[in-house]
Design an enzyme around this catalytic site. Sequence first.
Site, PDB file in Angstrom:
ATOM      1  N   GLU A 143       0.846  -1.190   0.000  1.00 10.80           N
ATOM      2  CA  GLU A 143       0.000   0.000   0.000  1.00 10.80           C
ATOM      3  C   GLU A 143       0.883   1.242   0.000  1.00 10.80           C
ATOM      4  OE1 GLU A 143      -3.832  -1.973   2.324  1.00 10.80           O
ATOM      5  OE2 GLU A 143      -2.806  -0.243   3.208  1.00 10.80           O
ATOM      6  N   GLY A 147       4.601  -0.408   2.601  1.00  8.97           N
ATOM      7  CA  GLY A 147       5.255  -1.353   1.723  1.00  8.97           C
ATOM      8  C   GLY A 147       5.873  -2.501   2.496  1.00  8.97           C
ATOM      9  N   THR A 174       2.248  -4.983  -9.943  1.00  9.19           N
ATOM     10  CA  THR A 174       2.625  -5.487 -11.255  1.00  9.19           C
ATOM     11  C   THR A 174       1.398  -6.076 -11.936  1.00  9.19           C
ATOM     12  OG1 THR A 174       4.858  -5.991 -10.473  1.00  9.19           O
ATOM     13  CG2 THR A 174       4.135  -7.098 -12.475  1.00  9.19           C
ATOM     14  N   GLU A 378       9.342  -7.767  -3.996  1.00 10.12           N
ATOM     15  CA  GLU A 378       9.226  -8.971  -3.154  1.00 10.12           C
ATOM     16  C   GLU A 378       9.964  -8.819  -1.833  1.00 10.12           C
ATOM     17  OE1 GLU A 378       7.034 -10.265  -4.451  1.00 10.12           O
ATOM     18  OE2 GLU A 378       7.297 -11.200  -6.395  1.00 10.12           O
TER      19      GLU A 378
END
Length: 395
Positions: A143, A147, A174, A378
Site C-alpha cells: 500500500e 510497503g 505489477t 518482493e
Amino acid sequence: MAGLTVTLTAVKLNGVTVERILPTEEAYELLGLTREIAEGELAPRAARYEQEGEFPRDVLRTIGRAGLLGLPYPEADGGAGQPYEVYLQVLETLASSWLAIAEAVSVHTLACFPVAAYGTERQRKSLPDMLGGELLGAYCLSEPQGGSDAAALTTRAVRDGDGYVVTGTKAWITHGGQADFYNVFCRTGGPGAAGISCLLADADTPGLLPQAPERTMGLRASPPAQIVLDDARIPADRLVGEEGQGFRIALEALDTGRLGIAACAVGLAQAALDHACAYAKERTQFGKPIAAFQGVGFMLADMATQIAAARALTLAAGRLKDAGRPFSTEAAKAKLFATDVAMKVTTDAVQVLGGAGYVSDHPVERWFREAKVLQIVEGTNQIQRLVISRALTRD
C-alpha cells in the site's frame, strides 16, 4: 506440457540430508525450448516494447501456451509439475533475453499461489486458465503507506450479506490494469497480521479501479500501477482460505516469489556479462582488445564469479523447497545476494563499455536501470537482511 519424469538422490543441503529431485533429459529439452523462445521471440522484441512502453500481453499468452506459466504447479491443476530447480532455470533463461517477461512469469506464478494452495474447489476450477496463461494475475499486498510493513495494511473489507465491501488503495501492483484477476489482501478483523484476509477479485469487479501506470526507471513495458478499491463488492465465496489467514498466505507466496526474483537477477546479470565480454573482445585500444588488459579482464572475472555464486545460492534454495524442507531464510539469502550481484554486474558492464555503455545503442544501459528494481520488489533487500538476521538470532 507433459510432466517430466524425475529421479531422486540423497544429498546434503545446509548439513541436512534430503532427497534431491534430479532434472531429467526431458528437463534439459524444456530448457532448450525456453532458450529458443527467449532468443527467437523475446530478444528481438524487448528493446521496442521497452522503448514504447507497450505491455507484452500477446507475448505472455504465447509463453502460457508453451506451458511456461504454470511450471511448478501440479499437472492435475493445469500446471507442468516441474521441480523448482527447473522452473528457476527457466526464469533465468527468460530474464537473459527480456527481464519484463521473466518478472511477469514470476509475479503470475506468485499470483496463482493463493488459489492453488488455499482455494476452494470452486475457486480451483479457474486454475487451468490461470496456469495456461489465458488469465493473467496480480498480487495486491503493498500500500502507499505500508510497503515493507505489510501487517499494517489499511485496506478494509466489511462483510455485507453475501459479499465483502472493500475500500482502500494498493500500490506498486505489477500487471495493475492488465490483470484478469487480483489477489486483494485486506483487513477483515482487528489490527495486526491476525486481522488480514485474502479475497480473489475479477478485473471487472465494480469499484476496482486501476490507476495510470507509474513512470518507472526500468521495466517500462510492464510498469506497476495503484489499484483503488472504492466500495468494491467481492462475493463472499471469493474468500481464499479462512478469514484471518491472509497474512500467512501472503508470506508463503513471497518465499517462492523471492526465489523467482533471484533467478531473474541471475539471468539479467548473465546477459550483461555476455554482452560485456563480447564487446571487450572486439573493442581495441593501444593495439589489442581491451579484454587483454587486467583492469578489464579482472573485472569480467569478478562478474562471472559473482554470477556463479548467485546462481548456486538460488538453485540450492530451490532444491530445499523441492525436498520439502524449510527454505524461507535461504530464499531471502538468494534474493538478497542475487539482486545485489545484478546491480553490481550491470554497473560494471556499463563501465566495461565506457561511453558506449551510457547510450541506448547497447542494452547494458537498459539492464542497468532494470537491475535496481530487483533490489526492491518482493521485499526490499533491507527486509531480506532482517529476515536472515532474525533467523540467525532466533532461539
